[in-house]
Scaffold this active site. Sequence first.
Site, PDB file in Angstrom:
ATOM      1  CG  ASP A 113      10.379  64.914  40.801  1.00  0.00           C
ATOM      2  OD1 ASP A 113      10.119  63.887  40.372  1.00  0.00           O
ATOM      3  OD2 ASP A 113      10.050  65.712  41.838  1.00  0.00           O
ATOM      4  CG  ASP A 159       3.814  65.450  40.621  1.00  0.00           C
ATOM      5  OD1 ASP A 159       3.801  66.268  39.579  1.00  0.00           O
ATOM      6  OD2 ASP A 159       3.218  64.343  40.810  1.00  0.00           O
TER       7      ASP A 159
END
Length: 164
Positions: free
Chosen positions: A8, A10
């Site tokens: 992922d 952020d």
Amino acid sequence: MKKAVFLDRDGVINSDEGHYYIYKPEDFVLNEGVTEGLKLLSDNDFLLIVISNQGGISKGEYTHQDVDAVHQKLHSLLKAEGICLTDIYYCPHHSNNEKCLCRKPGNLNIEKAISKYKIDRTRSWMIGDNVKDIQAGERSGLRTVKIDANESILPWCKKIIETH
């Protein structure tokens, strides 16, 4: 077949403290341990693929060009450390506005990468800071690691290497 670590963006690669959306290059700051962890994975022949939800595009808060500018900064920061991302996939949709299969916990972007790069699911991982990241990884048959937001991924990268 190749092995990969899906990440992922952020909260995993970069800090999301103080921002709901990271869409300005000046707000993009790598988390502690990211360069060391990604270098370790890369040196051990893992493909590095980012899978990110960018629903602010659908909500009109920022544009594809804004996301591309942030990704250019990401590539630049990593290149300076001798790290090359294999690819970045992002979903521009938001569940408030439309349905799609690419927004995590959907796994369409992971499946696209698996097909494109001929990735062995049984030797690959997903690292995320949200249950949706983990669900997307599990749907694609990946091993998963859930970290706290902005936690260093370095210890987890070391553990991934130890299992191979």
